[in-house]
Motif scaffolding. Structure first.
Motif, PDB file in Angstrom:
ATOM      1  N   LEU A 167       1.343  -1.479   0.135  1.00  0.00           N
ATOM      2  CA  LEU A 167       0.111  -0.010   0.266  1.00  0.00           C
ATOM      3  C   LEU A 167       0.851   1.221   0.269  1.00  0.00           C
ATOM      4  O   LEU A 167       0.439   2.180  -1.180  1.00  0.00           O
ATOM      5  N   LYS A 168       1.933   1.039   0.636  1.00  0.00           N
ATOM      6  CA  LYS A 168       2.802   2.728   0.610  1.00  0.00           C
ATOM      7  C   LYS A 168       3.724   2.685  -1.066  1.00  0.00           C
ATOM      8  O   LYS A 168       3.791   3.971  -0.568  1.00  0.00           O
ATOM      9  N   THR A 169       3.598   1.927  -0.700  1.00  0.00           N
ATOM     10  CA  THR A 169       4.399   2.024  -2.223  1.00  0.00           C
ATOM     11  C   THR A 169       3.736   2.251  -3.268  1.00  0.00           C
ATOM     12  O   THR A 169       3.757   3.309  -4.486  1.00  0.00           O
ATOM     13  N   TYR A 170       2.725   2.329  -2.829  1.00  0.00           N
ATOM     14  CA  TYR A 170       1.162   2.654  -4.066  1.00  0.00           C
ATOM     15  C   TYR A 170       0.417   3.669  -3.500  1.00  0.00           C
ATOM     16  O   TYR A 170       0.886   4.961  -5.258  1.00  0.00           O
ATOM     17  N   TYR A 171       0.677   4.752  -2.456  1.00  0.00           N
ATOM     18  CA  TYR A 171       0.262   5.654  -1.996  1.00  0.00           C
ATOM     19  C   TYR A 171       1.070   5.451  -0.960  1.00  0.00           C
ATOM     20  O   TYR A 171       0.565   5.186  -0.076  1.00  0.00           O
ATOM     21  N   ASN A 172       1.378   7.010  -0.628  1.00  0.00           N
ATOM     22  CA  ASN A 172       2.028   7.354   0.493  1.00  0.00           C
ATOM     23  C   ASN A 172       1.898   9.131   0.863  1.00  0.00           C
ATOM     24  O   ASN A 172       1.938   9.692   0.160  1.00  0.00           O
ATOM     25  N   PHE A 173       1.002   8.934   2.255  1.00  0.00           N
ATOM     26  CA  PHE A 173       1.050  10.786   2.492  1.00  0.00           C
ATOM     27  C   PHE A 173       2.012  11.475   2.920  1.00  0.00           C
ATOM     28  O   PHE A 173       2.787  12.623   3.119  1.00  0.00           O
ATOM     29  N   GLY A 174       3.709  10.738   2.760  1.00  0.00           N
ATOM     30  CA  GLY A 174       4.622  11.039   3.473  1.00  0.00           C
ATOM     31  C   GLY A 174       4.925  11.324   4.384  1.00  0.00           C
ATOM     32  O   GLY A 174       5.902  12.548   4.773  1.00  0.00           O
ATOM     33  N   PHE A 175       4.735  10.765   5.111  1.00  0.00           N
ATOM     34  CA  PHE A 175       5.099  11.226   7.078  1.00  0.00           C
ATOM     35  C   PHE A 175       5.858   9.957   7.499  1.00  0.00           C
ATOM     36  O   PHE A 175       6.377  10.121   8.852  1.00  0.00           O
ATOM     37  N   ASP A 176       7.181   9.599   6.649  1.00  0.00           N
ATOM     38  CA  ASP A 176       7.881   7.980   6.839  1.00  0.00           C
ATOM     39  C   ASP A 176       8.482   8.542   7.887  1.00  0.00           C
ATOM     40  O   ASP A 176       9.369   8.502   9.000  1.00  0.00           O
ATOM     41  N   HIS A 177       8.972  10.461   7.272  1.00  0.00           N
ATOM     42  CA  HIS A 177      10.035  10.954   8.588  1.00  0.00           C
ATOM     43  C   HIS A 177       9.521  10.738  10.329  1.00  0.00           C
ATOM     44  O   HIS A 177      10.636  10.943  10.978  1.00  0.00           O
ATOM     45  N   PHE A 178       8.223  10.452  10.492  1.00  0.00           N
ATOM     46  CA  PHE A 178       7.744  10.835  11.783  1.00  0.00           C
ATOM     47  C   PHE A 178       7.427   9.576  12.370  1.00  0.00           C
ATOM     48  O   PHE A 178       7.180   9.177  13.884  1.00  0.00           O
ATOM     49  N   ASN A 179       8.689   8.796  11.583  1.00  0.00           N
ATOM     50  CA  ASN A 179       8.388   6.923  11.857  1.00  0.00           C
ATOM     51  C   ASN A 179       7.238   6.582  12.574  1.00  0.00           C
ATOM     52  O   ASN A 179       7.188   5.972  14.209  1.00  0.00           O
ATOM     53  N   MET A 180       6.318   6.861  11.902  1.00  0.00           N
ATOM     54  CA  MET A 180       4.332   5.753  12.893  1.00  0.00           C
ATOM     55  C   MET A 180       4.646   4.758  12.541  1.00  0.00           C
ATOM     56  O   MET A 180       3.287   4.303  12.921  1.00  0.00           O
ATOM     57  N   SER A 181       5.259   4.502  12.116  1.00  0.00           N
ATOM     58  CA  SER A 181       4.449   3.106  11.707  1.00  0.00           C
ATOM     59  C   SER A 181       4.881   1.973  13.063  1.00  0.00           C
ATOM     60  O   SER A 181       5.584   2.525  14.100  1.00  0.00           O
ATOM     61  N   TRP A 182       4.464   0.612  12.726  1.00  0.00           N
ATOM     62  CA  TRP A 182       4.774  -0.386  14.296  1.00  0.00           C
ATOM     63  C   TRP A 182       5.311  -0.728  14.528  1.00  0.00           C
ATOM     64  O   TRP A 182       6.065  -1.333  15.631  1.00  0.00           O
ATOM     65  N   LYS A 183       6.464  -0.402  13.399  1.00  0.00           N
ATOM     66  CA  LYS A 183       8.352  -1.600  13.759  1.00  0.00           C
ATOM     67  C   LYS A 183       8.438  -0.215  14.767  1.00  0.00           C
ATOM     68  O   LYS A 183       9.610  -0.964  15.307  1.00  0.00           O
ATOM     69  N   LYS A 184       8.164   0.844  14.753  1.00  0.00           N
ATOM     70  CA  LYS A 184       8.867   1.537  15.556  1.00  0.00           C
ATOM     71  C   LYS A 184       8.752   2.029  17.010  1.00  0.00           C
ATOM     72  O   LYS A 184       9.272   2.096  17.642  1.00  0.00           O
ATOM     73  N   ILE A 185       7.121   2.520  16.595  1.00  0.00           N
ATOM     74  CA  ILE A 185       6.562   2.942  17.645  1.00  0.00           C
ATOM     75  C   ILE A 185       5.395   1.908  18.892  1.00  0.00           C
ATOM     76  O   ILE A 185       5.468   2.402  19.783  1.00  0.00           O
ATOM     77  N   GLY A 186       5.824   0.369  18.332  1.00  0.00           N
ATOM     78  CA  GLY A 186       4.873  -0.464  18.629  1.00  0.00           C
ATOM     79  C   GLY A 186       3.382  -0.431  19.165  1.00  0.00           C
ATOM     80  O   GLY A 186       2.815   0.217  18.352  1.00  0.00           O
ATOM     81  N   ILE A 187       2.925  -0.673  19.660  1.00  0.00           N
ATOM     82  CA  ILE A 187       0.950  -0.695  20.386  1.00  0.00           C
ATOM     83  C   ILE A 187       0.906   0.841  21.351  1.00  0.00           C
ATOM     84  O   ILE A 187      -0.390   1.297  20.469  1.00  0.00           O
ATOM     85  N   GLN A 188       1.417   1.879  21.750  1.00  0.00           N
ATOM     86  CA  GLN A 188       1.527   2.695  21.838  1.00  0.00           C
ATOM     87  C   GLN A 188       2.006   3.318  21.597  1.00  0.00           C
ATOM     88  O   GLN A 188       0.735   4.641  21.541  1.00  0.00           O
ATOM     89  N   GLY A 189       2.568   4.079  20.689  1.00  0.00           N
ATOM     90  CA  GLY A 189       2.627   4.893  19.259  1.00  0.00           C
ATOM     91  C   GLY A 189       1.279   5.402  19.089  1.00  0.00           C
ATOM     92  O   GLY A 189       1.786   6.646  18.935  1.00  0.00           O
ATOM     93  N   PRO A 190       0.587   4.520  18.921  1.00  0.00           N
ATOM     94  CA  PRO A 190      -0.531   4.771  17.372  1.00  0.00           C
ATOM     95  C   PRO A 190      -1.714   5.780  19.057  1.00  0.00           C
ATOM     96  O   PRO A 190      -1.673   7.213  18.261  1.00  0.00           O
ATOM     97  N   VAL A 191      -1.703   5.044  19.781  1.00  0.00           N
ATOM     98  CA  VAL A 191      -2.205   6.497  20.774  1.00  0.00           C
ATOM     99  C   VAL A 191      -2.140   7.309  21.023  1.00  0.00           C
ATOM    100  O   VAL A 191      -2.850   8.024  21.421  1.00  0.00           O
TER     101      VAL A 191
END
Length: 462
Positions: free
Chosen positions: A251-275
């Motif tokens: 999906l990210k290859t197909y379309y990306n909002f561009g916020f990769d530099h904010f490191n919001m992926s589950w791989k980096k912020i885990g479960i608590q991060g999105p909260v």
């Protein structure tokens, strides 16, 4: 009690209608992309031996400059936009890039701030790893470095090899901010930059002075920075956070909002991060480092206070309008002439009233100045930079009004059309699409150049 109930019902209805409009428009773009992707793959599979049919190879006259020596024309997309290679090969500019041999279509963040996108645009062209700047990155809570361009798309870019920029919507403001960064020598390791690296900027429905639509979508008119607790943009914020946290590569290859530099992926912020992101403690929506605050009138004032119109750069602007006045009342031009997914917004923007209990965004503000619009931006905002200081400008009714072109002046033309006239669907725009883009490319190639050194092939000077 009954009045409060009806007010609440109307507010919920408006939110529902607005959300439905945006959902339908998103589905329209997505379905067009998928259909275009399947069609392209099918054609390549069935007609691969004849892939070059219809492609005309231009033979360069003897003694002329090659196509590679032409200054590139860079098409910069707007909000929710995308560059070459995204959405299955769909062209944001509806194939306009095929009208010239030397056109680049960068893929920048679709919802990231104008500042961040300007930084990305520089490194896309020059090459290297995107550096958002240490001070800015710390203040906004994201990584200082982003995507790496092993090879820039125009590494020879400098004052002797300047570039033409054509920006749609927020893309026009991105080009202006980047030019100011060049003038300020704001790119570390590139000490020789100057505003003269930009040969021309052409704006297509450019977001120069903000838009009242941001307040209809949920930005607070009191400050132009924060969001209302319940609004369309809150739904958008929720969707973006979940999308980036899931971080599904396909999906990210197909379309990306561009916020990769904010490191919001589950791989980096885990479960608590999105909260924390959803609660507004971290992420772009917490720091305000995203596109909507830049598109409010107040946000545009903040940006424009540092931006200049430079004496050696050519500027041209197409401002769109889909409203007219009937007995002194501003209304949509007609049901048929406005895209159905923008009609409601044209109507709402033509009736906008700044809240009487909130301070006006600038001295001398009048609601009626902002009523003419194209469904996304106000016509007043698109002509040229006006706030907080009005830049040199000239209204163009016919091409002879601006011949010969002079640098340092914003030539602008009012065009009857809505905000997506120049993009996505070429057939819908009809002959007007070709007339406008043909005039833009002809202007870049035949009328806009610096005499010393020459930036056009020899035969173009004749």
């Amino acid at each position: 009690m009954v009045i409060r109930f009806w007010i609440a019902t109307l507010q919920i209805s408006e939110l529902f209608v607005s959300s439905l409009v945006h959902l339908l428009y998103g589905l329209y773009i997505f379905s067009t992309a998928v259909a275009g992707d399947l069609s392209q793959n099918l054609n390549e599979y069935l007609f691969k031996p004849n892939a070059n049919i219809g492609v005309v190879k231009v033979e360069e006259p003897k003694g002329s400059t090659s196509v590679d020596d032409l200054p590139p024309i860079v098409l910069v997309h707007g909000i929710f936009g995308f560059g070459k290679g995204r959405l299955g090969g769909l062209s944001y500019f509806a194939g306009a890039e095929k009208k010239d041999e030397r056109v680049l279509v960068p893929d920048l963040g679709s919802l990231t701030s104008i500042y961040d996108r300007a930084r990305e645009l520089f490194y896309y062209l020059k090459g290297g790893q995107v550096d958002y700047g240490e001070e800015h990155s710390k203040a906004c809570g994201h990584s200082q470095f982003g995507r790496i361009y092993e090879q820039g798309h125009y590494p020879q870019w400098d004052e002797d090899h300047p570039i033409h920029f054509v920006g749609h919507s927020a893309g026009a403001q991105v080009a202006r901010v980047m030019q100011q960064m060049l003038a300020d020598k704001a790119f570390k390791g590139h000490d020789n930059t100057s505003e003269n690296w930009v040969l021309s900027i052409t704006s297509l429905s450019g977001a120069f002075n903000g838009t009242t639509r941001t307040y209809l979508d949920g930005m607070q008119p009191e400050d132009g920075w924060t969001m209302k607790p319940i609004c369309l943009l809150q739904l958008c914020r929720l969707g973006v956070i979940v999308y980036d946290w899931l971080d599904i590569p396909l999906l990210k290859t197909y379309y990306n909002f561009g916020f990769d530099h904010f490191n919001m992926s589950w791989k980096k912020i885990g479960i608590q991060g999105p909260v924390d992101c959803l609660l507004g403690k971290t992420g772009p929506f917490a720091s305000g480092d995203w596109i909507l605050p830049d598109l409010t009138i107040q946000g545009s004032l903040r940006l424009n206070s540092h931006l200049h119109t430079f004496p050696n750069t050519y500027y041209f602007s197409y401002a769109t309008k889909r409203t007219r006045k009937i007995m002194g009342i501003t209304v949509p031009s007609s049901v048929l002439q406005v895209h159905p997914l923008l009609f409601i917004r044209v109507l709402q923007m033509s009736q906008w009233r700044h809240p009487p209990d909130a301070s006006p965004p600038y001295k001398g503000y009048r609601d009626e100045d902002w009523w003419d619009n194209d469904g996304a931006l106000n016509t007043l905002s698109m002509t040229h930079p006006r706030l907080p200081v009005e830049h040199p400008s000239q209204l163009v009714l016919k091409d002879s009004d601006c011949q010969p072109l002079q640098p340092g002046i914003w030539y602008y033309r009012i065009v009857e059309g809505d905000h997506i006239l120049f993009i996505i669907n070429r057939e819908r725009a009809g002959v007007q699409f070709d007339l406008i883009y043909d005039s833009i490319f002809e202007r870049c190639r035949k009328h806009v150049f610096r005499k010393t050194p020459p930036t056009l092939p020899n035969h173009a000077h004749q």
